[in-house]
Design an enzyme around this catalytic site. Structure first.
Site, PDB file in Angstrom:
ATOM      1  N   SER A   1       0.839  -1.192   0.000  1.00  0.00           N
ATOM      2  CA  SER A   1       0.000   0.000   0.000  1.00  0.00           C
ATOM      3  C   SER A   1       0.874   1.243   0.000  1.00  0.00           C
ATOM      4  CB  SER A   1      -0.919   0.006   1.241  1.00  0.00           C
ATOM      5  OG  SER A   1      -1.850   1.067   1.172  1.00  0.00           O
ATOM      6  N   ASP A   2       0.374   2.284  -0.642  1.00  0.00           N
ATOM      7  CA  ASP A   2       1.081   3.560  -0.661  1.00  0.00           C
ATOM      8  C   ASP A   2       0.052   4.676  -0.771  1.00  0.00           C
ATOM      9  OD1 ASP A   2       4.005   4.650  -0.908  1.00  0.00           O
ATOM     10  OD2 ASP A   2       2.817   5.839  -2.315  1.00  0.00           O
TER      11      ASP A   2
END
EC number: 3.6.1.-
Length: 202
Positions: free
Chosen positions: A76-77
């Site tokens: 995730s970012d």
């Protein structure tokens, strides 16, 4: 907490060192481990923010998956976007003051890239989950007082929505408030279900 039947042979790994993402994932009640991927998080030339967060989410998952065959890996970012420009983490008090002054009375979009990679099959699921924050008009004294109380200097946008940062907002817009903290759980649960892991199964 024991692994569910579907994970006895396929561990779940969060490719992140973020304590906020770990706390969110722990809410699902599934056993997982976390590790920090070593990747270049630089922005490519003319790269749109939506492409940036999905590319980095996938890169994080792939980096961890290289040494963990047979695992489900979550990457995730997140970035904050205001007036078309990406806002990073402030890193310090004065930068946080400047960020909050710049978003006063404005709509800020938080874009979270989410990737679930099955390193056994190579199957990958990828999405960008938007969430929007409309800031109320903030006084300089309110900004200073908030930052001194919460010190959100490692948070994009200079606030913690799960804490006192909620006092800075006029309203929130989006499908999953967890996305604002950094891990869109509703989309993740659907991805896990596609891989045979139902968080509500006995």
């Amino acid at each position: 907490m024991p692994y569910s039947e579907s994970l006895q042979h396929q561990p779940l790994i969060l490719a992140s060192s973020s304590p906020f993402r770990r706390e969110l994932l722990s809410r699902l009640g599934v056993e997982f481990s976390s590790m920090s991927p070593d990747i270049d998080e630089g922005i490519l030339r003319d790269e749109p923010p939506e492409r940036l967060v999905t590319r980095l989410a996938e890169s994080k998952a792939r980096e961890v998956a290289k040494d963990h065959k047979g695992a489900l890996v979550i990457g995730s970012d997140q970035v904050a976007v205001v007036d078309g420009a990406i806002m990073g983490k402030p890193g310090g008090h004065q930068q946080a003051v400047e960020q909050l002054i710049s978003v006063s009375g404005k709509r800020v979009s938080f874009l979270t890239g989410l990737c679930l990679l099955n390193s056994e099959t190579g199957h990958i699921q990828l999405c960008c989950e938007p969430f929007h924050v409309i800031f109320r008009v903030l006084q300089k004294s309110e900004i200073e007082n908030y930052l001194l109380k919460e010190k959100p200097y490692n948070c994009a946008g200079s606030f913690k929505s799960e804490g006192l940062g909620i006092s800075l907002f006029e309203r929130l817009e989006g499908e999953d408030p967890n996305a604002l903290i950094g891990l869109p759980l509703i989309r993740l649960i659907a991805m896990l279900r596609n891989e045979g892991l139902d968080v509500l199964a006995e």
